[in-house]
Design an enzyme around this catalytic site. Structure first.
Site, mmCIF file in Angstrom:
data_model
loop_
_atom_site.group_PDB
_atom_site.id
_atom_site.type_symbol
_atom_site.label_atom_id
_atom_site.label_comp_id
_atom_site.label_asym_id
_atom_site.label_seq_id
_atom_site.Cartn_x
_atom_site.Cartn_y
_atom_site.Cartn_z
ATOM 1 N N ASP A 60 39.870 30.318 38.757
ATOM 2 C CA ASP A 60 40.381 30.222 37.393
ATOM 3 C C ASP A 60 40.849 31.618 36.978
ATOM 4 O OD1 ASP A 60 40.815 29.958 34.678
ATOM 5 O OD2 ASP A 60 39.006 28.770 34.298
ATOM 6 N N HIS A 61 42.157 31.739 36.778
ATOM 7 C CA HIS A 61 42.710 33.072 36.502
ATOM 8 C C HIS A 61 42.338 33.574 35.114
ATOM 9 C CE1 HIS A 61 44.845 36.459 37.750
ATOM 10 N NE2 HIS A 61 45.927 35.902 38.271
#
Length: 489
Positions: A459-460
């Site tokens: 998850d950036h």
């Protein structure tokens, strides 16, 4: 007798429905408290429900195969209660039975929906069937018949392209010189077709009444018969439903046999919802690394021969799981979740390691609680028990919740790598690919080495590219040389 109803409970965390898989009791059975009465399938697992009551089963309120909302009564259990008043004292027996069938606590011989009131309603419905059908009066007067007319057979449904001459008409209206139409003595409608066409239909096994005519005046042509025969021929299908395809068991086959439609429910429904939510909520980024795991393969062989590991299954996945735990210890920021409502990042100081498992019921992701505390041998036992229970469909809802990091072993299917979708609520997921012997440059020379590919999706919002890359590199370093585990452990 007093009765109590048992509503379907929430056996997981926030589950809203479950499917009734199999009743373990029947009406009339005697049950004790904590006796298993039904097996249900939630969005996460199969669960056996115990009875909260003791007594006699009065009614099963949900059929097997149906989906029931949490809080809906599924079973009624009666218990002897001397203080309970007799139902409808002084009332006629049939009236009391009717009341019992209405409230679901009948005498046992009267089922829900039955009784004198329902029978009377059914009788009235049957009498209405003999009445003349409603609708406009015929526009043409009836043709007088020389003898008392018998009850006419119902007219067939009108099909597109069938002209009026195909409809039955009184025998007095038959036209000389035309092919005979109307009803035969057996009530069967004759079809307009020439003798050669009738012979062709007989040879091909085609019922002329099932053929849609395209000829002038509604006559069946040779082409019509051939087209009908071709449509009836069995088609070669790419797949066939059989006992080896349990995913088709709950579906319905289309009339032409070319498709099976299966309702989306239980594990598949939950998986679909979770994956869609994850894919369109968390911005996914995936990084890859090709790794020489020859030393890991040698370690696996040594552990298989070690008597301490004799009762557990040792695989390269075990070493990959330990490598991931060591990398999380070095990069704890990756073990986190995003709280959208509170607008907070939640860093976990524990690791519940999830292992994605393919089962006949769909994809499930049980997790080893506090996996960071396990040495290699206890971790091997925990992983073995987890996967065996998952494949048997007996994973508890508690084992499916609270995961913090997941590994998906796509290599078991011979897949080199992929771009895995995050398990909702987690920051990263590691895909472990197939291990193959390949030519590899080792110490300046090309040699056959055992090689695999790793893929890390993250998850950036939580994990930057640098953090994700460093984490994956550390996992790869342990797989390249498991001795790193001694230093980092």
């Amino acid at each position: 007798m007093s009765t109590q109803r048992f509503p379907l409970p929430d056996v997981g965390e926030g589950l809203t429905e479950a499917e009734i898989v199999e009743w373990k009791v029947a009406v009339g059975d005697t049950v004790a408290v904590n006796d298993v009465i039904v097996e249900i399938e939630t969005a996460k697992s199969l669960v056996e429900l115990p009875s909260p009551f003791a007594g006699t089963v009065v009614a099963l309120l949900a059929e097997e195969g149906t989906t029931v909302d949490v809080g809906t009564a599924i079973i009624e259990v009666g218990s002897a209660d001397a203080s309970a008043p007799d139902p409808a004292p002084g009332a006629p027996a049939d009236e009391a039975a009717s009341v019992g069938s209405t409230n679901g606590a009948g005498s046992g011989s009267v089922l829900v929906g039955y009784g004198t009131g329902d029978a009377a309603a059914g009788s009235r419905r049957r009498r209405r069937r003999t009445e003349a059908p409603e609708g406009p009066a015929p526009t043409t007067p009836p043709v007088p018949a020389p003898a008392p007319a018998a009850t006419p057979a119902p007219a067939p449904a009108k099909s597109p392209g069938i002209a009026k001459p195909m409809m039955s008409v009184p025998a007095a209206a038959d036209t000389a010189g035309a092919a005979p139409t109307g009803t035969t003595p057996a009530g069967r409608i004759r079809v307009l077709a020439k003798p050669p066409v009738r012979k062709l239909a007989k040879d091909l096994g085609v019922d002329l009444a099932s053929v849609q005519p395209t000829g002038p005046g509604g006559i069946v042509t040779r082409e019509d018969v051939v087209a009908r025969a071709e449509a009836a021929e069995p088609k070669t299908l790419a797949t066939y439903p059989d006992d080896d395809q349990p995913w088709l068991a709950s579906g319905s086959v289309t009339n032409d046999g070319r498709e099976t439609r299966v309702p989306v429910k239980s594990v598949r429904k939950r998986t679909a919802e979770a994956m869609v939510t994850s894919a369109f909520t968390a911005p996914h980024v995936t990084v890859f690394r090709t790794v020489d795991v020859t030393r890991t393969m040698k370690l696996v062989e040594k552990l298989k021969a070690d008597r301490d590991f004799a009762d557990v299954r040792v695989t390269p996945l075990l070493i990959a799981a330990k490598a991931a735990l060591l990398a999380i210890k070095r990069h704890p920021e990756i073990n986190a979740s995003w709280d959208d409502e509170a607008r907070e990042i939640v860093y976990k100081h524990y690791v519940n390691l999830g292992i994605a498992a393919a089962t006949p019921r769909g994809l499930v992701v049980p997790n080893v609680k506090d996996a960071h505390r396990h040495e290699l041998l206890p971790l091997a036992r925990a992983l073995g028990e987890l996967t065996a229970t998952a494949r048997a469909g007996r994973t508890s809802p508690a084992d499916m919740s609270g995961g913090t990091f997941t590994i998906t072993n796509v290599g078991v299917f011979g897949i080199d790598t992929g771009t895995p979708i995050l398990n909702p609520g987690e920051a990263a997921i590691l895909a472990f690919g197939a291990i193959r012997q390949q030519p590899w440059v080792h110490k300046g020379k090309i040699k056959p080495r055992w090689v695999t590919q790793l893929a890390l999706s993250f998850d950036h919002r939580l994990v930057d590219g640098e953090l994700g890359s460093r984490f994956l590199s550390d996992v790869a370093r342990v797989l390249e040389d498991p001795a790193h585990g001694l230093v980092w452990g």
